[in-house]
Design an enzyme around this catalytic site. Structure first.
Site, mmCIF file in Angstrom:
data_model
loop_
_atom_site.group_PDB
_atom_site.id
_atom_site.type_symbol
_atom_site.label_atom_id
_atom_site.label_comp_id
_atom_site.label_asym_id
_atom_site.label_seq_id
_atom_site.Cartn_x
_atom_site.Cartn_y
_atom_site.Cartn_z
ATOM 1 C CB SER A 148 32.185 46.439 27.017
ATOM 2 O OG SER A 148 32.856 45.790 25.946
ATOM 3 C CE1 TYR A 161 34.042 43.104 30.646
ATOM 4 C CE2 TYR A 161 33.440 43.225 28.325
ATOM 5 C CZ TYR A 161 33.988 43.802 29.465
ATOM 6 O OH TYR A 161 34.473 45.090 29.406
#
Length: 256
Positions: A148, A161
């Site tokens: 990401s 995350y």
């Protein structure tokens, strides 16, 4: 088949794609199948897996649907074993499955932290361990880890995350260092906001999405197929000299 089509083909390859019951994972499975690969798909949602499996079979490719909880230790190991039982060996591993709790650091619980690291970071590590002996034996293989843009830029509410995806980036580079000599490529891709079904719901309010899109040079969010096409490129012979990279796909967000 012309040479350039062959370079971007995965005809006859066997792929394992996690998080494939919906969203980006389902799109990746469909695109790989469209380009000639047989696909084993992993996810928790049986109904979603069935829909993805049908999409792959409709393209006249073989497909195994594997229901597994990747947040556990046994889940990834059993998924890898089942894929190997179905195919014999895996040529392409796409670690796409992931979870995300949007919480500030102070609000993030230890349980949420651990579940995020287990699903997003430990599961790809365990799946790679399962399939890599076969890749080493045949002296070829491709591992693509879906990271990401949050792995390279701090975003509010993304502590667990971002940590998991930043870890994935460096593990990808270690994979490349250790397995590159066996003609095995390991790369990661780092998308920004992608319009999955959930993404469309979250960002459908223009008042909310407009300021974010204004920060992206292309002034839009990504589409699932754009991520899947990048996976196809990294899985195909066209990218044979790309190894150990984190390829950002964010419309220019990280460039400004």
């Amino acid at each position: 088949m012309s040479d350039y089509v062959k370079r971007f083909s995965v005809e006859g390859k066997r792929a394992l794609v996690t998080g494939a019951s919906r969203g980006i994972g389902a799109e990746i499975a469909a695109v790989l199948a469209d380009a000639g690969a047989d696909v084993a798909i992993v996810g928790r949602d049986a109904e979603g897996l069935a829909a993805t499996r049908k999409a792959v079979l409709d393209k006249r490719r073989r497909c195994a649907a594997i229901q597994a909880d990747l947040s556990t230790i046994d889940g990834p190991r059993k998924a890898g074993i089942r894929a190997l039982e179905f195919f014999g060996t895996v040529d392409i591993l796409v670690n796409n499955a992931g979870i995300f709790y949007r919480q500030s650091i102070l609000e993030t619980t230890a349980e949420q932290w651990d579940e995020t690291q287990a699903t997003n970071l430990r599961a790809p590590f365990l799946l790679a361990q399962a399939v890599i002996p076969g890749m080493i034996k045949q002296k070829r293989g491709t591992i693509i880890n879906v990271s990401s843009v949050a792995s390279i830029a701090g975003c509010e509410g993304h502590a667990a995350y971002s940590a998991s995806k930043a870890g994935m980036n460096i593990v990808t580079q270690v994979m490349a260092a250790e397995w590159g000599p066996f003609n095995i490529q390991a790369n990661a891709i780092a998308p920004a906001i992608v319009l999955t079904d959930m993404g469309r719901k979250v960002w459908s309010d223009e008042a909310k999405s407009a300021p974010v899109k204004a920060r992206i040079p292309l002034h839009r969010f990504g589409e699932q197929v754009e991520v899947a096409d990048l996976v196809l490129y990294l899985a195909s012979p066209a990218s044979d000299f790309i190894c150990g990279q984190v390829v950002v796909i964010d419309g220019g967000y990280s460039a400004v």
